[in-house]
Design a protein around this motif. Sequence first.
Motif, PDB file in Angstrom:
ATOM      1  N   THR A  32      14.007  11.383  -0.076  1.00  0.00           N
ATOM      2  CA  THR A  32      12.587  11.374  -0.426  1.00  0.00           C
ATOM      3  C   THR A  32      12.199  10.139  -1.220  1.00  0.00           C
ATOM      4  OG1 THR A  32      12.691  13.787  -0.529  1.00  0.00           O
ATOM      5  CG2 THR A  32      10.724  12.752  -1.445  1.00  0.00           C
ATOM      6  N   SER A  33      13.124   9.606  -2.029  1.00  0.00           N
ATOM      7  CA  SER A  33      12.807   8.441  -2.848  1.00  0.00           C
ATOM      8  C   SER A  33      12.423   7.233  -2.000  1.00  0.00           C
ATOM      9  CB  SER A  33      13.990   8.081  -3.745  1.00  0.00           C
ATOM     10  OG  SER A  33      15.135   7.749  -2.974  1.00  0.00           O
ATOM     11  N   ALA A  34      12.959   7.140  -0.786  1.00  0.00           N
ATOM     12  CA  ALA A  34      12.599   6.024   0.089  1.00  0.00           C
ATOM     13  C   ALA A  34      11.118   6.100   0.477  1.00  0.00           C
ATOM     14  CB  ALA A  34      13.473   6.025   1.342  1.00  0.00           C
ATOM     15  N   PHE A  35      10.624   7.304   0.707  1.00  0.00           N
ATOM     16  CA  PHE A  35       9.219   7.480   1.058  1.00  0.00           C
ATOM     17  C   PHE A  35       8.323   7.328  -0.169  1.00  0.00           C
ATOM     18  CE2 PHE A  35      11.676   9.539   4.332  1.00  0.00           C
ATOM     19  CZ  PHE A  35      11.008   9.202   5.504  1.00  0.00           C
ATOM     20  N   VAL A  36       8.799   7.827  -1.314  1.00  0.00           N
ATOM     21  CA  VAL A  36       8.050   7.641  -2.552  1.00  0.00           C
ATOM     22  C   VAL A  36       7.923   6.159  -2.861  1.00  0.00           C
ATOM     23  CG1 VAL A  36       8.091   8.020  -5.059  1.00  0.00           C
ATOM     24  CG2 VAL A  36       8.696   9.885  -3.508  1.00  0.00           C
ATOM     25  N   PHE A  89      24.996  22.989  -4.092  1.00  0.00           N
ATOM     26  CA  PHE A  89      23.658  22.807  -4.655  1.00  0.00           C
ATOM     27  C   PHE A  89      23.424  21.386  -5.154  1.00  0.00           C
ATOM     28  CE2 PHE A  89      20.492  22.970  -8.044  1.00  0.00           C
ATOM     29  CZ  PHE A  89      19.438  23.618  -7.412  1.00  0.00           C
ATOM     30  N   PRO A  90      24.326  20.800  -5.961  1.00  0.00           N
ATOM     31  CA  PRO A  90      24.133  19.398  -6.352  1.00  0.00           C
ATOM     32  C   PRO A  90      24.075  18.455  -5.155  1.00  0.00           C
ATOM     33  CG  PRO A  90      25.774  20.429  -7.750  1.00  0.00           C
ATOM     34  CD  PRO A  90      25.493  21.391  -6.634  1.00  0.00           C
ATOM     35  N   SER A  91      24.876  18.751  -4.127  1.00  0.00           N
ATOM     36  CA  SER A  91      24.850  17.915  -2.915  1.00  0.00           C
ATOM     37  C   SER A  91      23.467  17.946  -2.277  1.00  0.00           C
ATOM     38  CB  SER A  91      25.891  18.406  -1.909  1.00  0.00           C
ATOM     39  OG  SER A  91      27.192  18.259  -2.408  1.00  0.00           O
ATOM     40  N   ALA A  92      22.870  19.140  -2.213  1.00  0.00           N
ATOM     41  CA  ALA A  92      21.527  19.273  -1.637  1.00  0.00           C
ATOM     42  C   ALA A  92      20.509  18.509  -2.464  1.00  0.00           C
ATOM     43  CB  ALA A  92      21.145  20.749  -1.545  1.00  0.00           C
ATOM     44  N   CYS A  93      20.619  18.584  -3.784  1.00  0.00           N
ATOM     45  CA  CYS A  93      19.688  17.859  -4.663  1.00  0.00           C
ATOM     46  C   CYS A  93      19.793  16.358  -4.448  1.00  0.00           C
ATOM     47  CB  CYS A  93      19.974  18.193  -6.126  1.00  0.00           C
ATOM     48  SG  CYS A  93      19.567  19.878  -6.614  1.00  0.00           S
ATOM     49  N   ILE A  94      21.031  15.856  -4.397  1.00  0.00           N
ATOM     50  CA  ILE A  94      21.240  14.416  -4.208  1.00  0.00           C
ATOM     51  C   ILE A  94      20.697  13.962  -2.858  1.00  0.00           C
ATOM     52  CG2 ILE A  94      22.991  12.614  -3.945  1.00  0.00           C
ATOM     53  CD1 ILE A  94      24.708  14.214  -5.958  1.00  0.00           C
ATOM     54  N   ALA A  95      20.956  14.753  -1.818  1.00  0.00           N
ATOM     55  CA  ALA A  95      20.469  14.393  -0.481  1.00  0.00           C
ATOM     56  C   ALA A  95      18.949  14.322  -0.452  1.00  0.00           C
ATOM     57  CB  ALA A  95      20.980  15.401   0.549  1.00  0.00           C
ATOM     58  N   LEU A  96      18.290  15.306  -1.040  1.00  0.00           N
ATOM     59  CA  LEU A  96      16.828  15.323  -1.056  1.00  0.00           C
ATOM     60  C   LEU A  96      16.266  14.173  -1.884  1.00  0.00           C
ATOM     61  CD1 LEU A  96      16.209  19.160  -1.441  1.00  0.00           C
ATOM     62  CD2 LEU A  96      15.528  17.751   0.518  1.00  0.00           C
ATOM     63  N   ILE A  97      16.901  13.882  -3.017  1.00  0.00           N
ATOM     64  CA  ILE A  97      16.437  12.773  -3.858  1.00  0.00           C
ATOM     65  C   ILE A  97      16.607  11.446  -3.130  1.00  0.00           C
ATOM     66  CG2 ILE A  97      16.948  11.463  -5.957  1.00  0.00           C
ATOM     67  CD1 ILE A  97      17.652  14.143  -7.288  1.00  0.00           C
ATOM     68  N   ALA A  98      17.794  11.245  -2.563  1.00  0.00           N
ATOM     69  CA  ALA A  98      18.065   9.979  -1.875  1.00  0.00           C
ATOM     70  C   ALA A  98      17.108   9.754  -0.710  1.00  0.00           C
ATOM     71  CB  ALA A  98      19.511   9.972  -1.371  1.00  0.00           C
ATOM     72  N   ALA A 152      -1.867   1.945 -10.289  1.00  0.00           N
ATOM     73  CA  ALA A 152      -1.388   2.232  -8.929  1.00  0.00           C
ATOM     74  C   ALA A 152      -1.329   3.730  -8.667  1.00  0.00           C
ATOM     75  CB  ALA A 152      -0.018   1.596  -8.716  1.00  0.00           C
ATOM     76  N   PHE A 153      -0.866   4.495  -9.665  1.00  0.00           N
ATOM     77  CA  PHE A 153      -0.709   5.932  -9.461  1.00  0.00           C
ATOM     78  C   PHE A 153      -2.046   6.634  -9.243  1.00  0.00           C
ATOM     79  CE2 PHE A 153       3.681   5.535 -10.963  1.00  0.00           C
ATOM     80  CZ  PHE A 153       4.308   6.465 -10.157  1.00  0.00           C
ATOM     81  N   ARG A 154      -3.124   6.034  -9.723  1.00  0.00           N
ATOM     82  CA  ARG A 154      -4.437   6.640  -9.498  1.00  0.00           C
ATOM     83  C   ARG A 154      -4.814   6.644  -8.020  1.00  0.00           C
ATOM     84  NH1 ARG A 154      -7.931   6.885 -14.046  1.00  0.00           N
ATOM     85  NH2 ARG A 154      -6.949   6.157 -15.962  1.00  0.00           N
ATOM     86  N   SER A 155      -4.348   5.656  -7.279  1.00  0.00           N
ATOM     87  CA  SER A 155      -4.749   5.522  -5.882  1.00  0.00           C
ATOM     88  C   SER A 155      -3.778   6.151  -4.891  1.00  0.00           C
ATOM     89  CB  SER A 155      -4.926   4.031  -5.532  1.00  0.00           C
ATOM     90  OG  SER A 155      -3.687   3.342  -5.659  1.00  0.00           O
ATOM     91  N   ILE A 156      -2.640   6.649  -5.384  1.00  0.00           N
ATOM     92  CA  ILE A 156      -1.625   7.158  -4.449  1.00  0.00           C
ATOM     93  C   ILE A 156      -1.437   8.670  -4.545  1.00  0.00           C
ATOM     94  CG2 ILE A 156      -0.372   4.964  -4.443  1.00  0.00           C
ATOM     95  CD1 ILE A 156       1.677   6.248  -6.321  1.00  0.00           C
ATOM     96  N   VAL A 157      -2.356   9.355  -5.239  1.00  0.00           N
ATOM     97  CA  VAL A 157      -2.200  10.807  -5.396  1.00  0.00           C
ATOM     98  C   VAL A 157      -2.110  11.529  -4.054  1.00  0.00           C
ATOM     99  CG1 VAL A 157      -3.305  12.922  -6.227  1.00  0.00           C
ATOM    100  CG2 VAL A 157      -3.214  10.903  -7.690  1.00  0.00           C
ATOM    101  N   PRO A 158      -3.046  11.312  -3.111  1.00  0.00           N
ATOM    102  CA  PRO A 158      -2.972  12.064  -1.836  1.00  0.00           C
ATOM    103  C   PRO A 158      -1.681  11.829  -1.052  1.00  0.00           C
ATOM    104  CG  PRO A 158      -5.150  11.104  -2.132  1.00  0.00           C
ATOM    105  CD  PRO A 158      -4.275  10.496  -3.183  1.00  0.00           C
ATOM    106  N   PRO A 159      -1.284  10.564  -0.799  1.00  0.00           N
ATOM    107  CA  PRO A 159      -0.043  10.380  -0.028  1.00  0.00           C
ATOM    108  C   PRO A 159       1.199  10.839  -0.777  1.00  0.00           C
ATOM    109  CG  PRO A 159      -0.870   8.267  -0.801  1.00  0.00           C
ATOM    110  CD  PRO A 159      -1.939   9.266  -1.065  1.00  0.00           C
ATOM    111  N   LEU A 160       1.192  10.701  -2.106  1.00  0.00           N
ATOM    112  CA  LEU A 160       2.356  11.127  -2.881  1.00  0.00           C
ATOM    113  C   LEU A 160       2.518  12.641  -2.840  1.00  0.00           C
ATOM    114  CD1 LEU A 160       4.630  10.048  -4.637  1.00  0.00           C
ATOM    115  CD2 LEU A 160       3.143  10.323  -6.634  1.00  0.00           C
ATOM    116  N   MET A 161       1.415  13.364  -2.935  1.00  0.00           N
ATOM    117  CA  MET A 161       1.491  14.821  -2.850  1.00  0.00           C
ATOM    118  C   MET A 161       1.910  15.255  -1.454  1.00  0.00           C
ATOM    119  SD  MET A 161       1.003  15.891  -5.834  1.00  0.00           S
ATOM    120  CE  MET A 161       0.983  17.635  -5.463  1.00  0.00           C
ATOM    121  N   SER A 162       1.503  14.513  -0.434  1.00  0.00           N
ATOM    122  CA  SER A 162       1.929  14.824   0.930  1.00  0.00           C
ATOM    123  C   SER A 162       3.443  14.673   1.073  1.00  0.00           C
ATOM    124  CB  SER A 162       1.214  13.902   1.931  1.00  0.00           C
ATOM    125  OG  SER A 162      -0.172  14.146   1.924  1.00  0.00           O
ATOM    126  N   VAL A 163       4.000  13.648   0.423  1.00  0.00           N
ATOM    127  CA  VAL A 163       5.450  13.452   0.446  1.00  0.00           C
ATOM    128  C   VAL A 163       6.150  14.604  -0.246  1.00  0.00           C
ATOM    129  CG1 VAL A 163       7.334  12.006  -0.423  1.00  0.00           C
ATOM    130  CG2 VAL A 163       5.336  10.940   0.613  1.00  0.00           C
TER     131      VAL A 163
END
Length: 218
Positions: free
Chosen positions: A99-103, A88-97, A141-152
């Motif tokens: 997804t953070s690139a796209f965020v 489970f921690p491995s899965a969390c780390i993989a997803l964070i690592a 900045a966060f005001r303008s990135i709501v749609p793409p951020l939610m898509s991620v």
Amino acid sequence: MNSFLHTLTDNGPLFWEGFKTTVELFLIAAVGSLVLGTLLAGARVSPVPILRAVGTAYVQTVRNTPLTLLFAFLVFAVPKLDIPIDYFPSACIALIAYTSAFVCEVVRSGINTVASGQAEAARALGMTFGQVLGQIVLPQAFRSIVPPLMSVMIAMLKNTTIAAGFSVLEAGAIPAYMAERGENQFATLIWITIGFLVLIAPLVVLQHRMERKWAVTR
């Protein structure tokens, strides 16, 4: 119809456990990727060359690496380095690592929409880069990135199913367990689809509400 309903009711604990783990994966990975992705975005717009280079290298490397490969590395390779880590921690780390690139790219695009004059004015008042970024630039900045951020985030929710291939009992693992019980696979997949629609719907509603609340006048 009764058979379809019984597929869910007769296996309720399995569906509950699978989707509970999916939600846990999503919440942990969402928070982690937002924090790490924002830090990476700050590094990519930093005046320090080494930070920009590290941020760029990370994003370019991870975005071009299959998520399955990250899972495999953390589940199979890391334990061979005598680093004990559960599935489970491995899965969390993989997803964070991953997804953070796209965020990072989403946040960086939001930072670029903020007028440079505001940052210059803040620096003229003696504010540091961190203060300018945290107090002036990122809130706008966060005001303008709501749609793409939610898509991620929605894409990451669906990516949690990859954890099923690495011994994590989440929604994507349900069909295999149901097959062992001789249950109807078609009905199983329909119920899993419904489950994901139920999980994604609140994210879409939240996205629309945040868009209306943080609408940017252009």
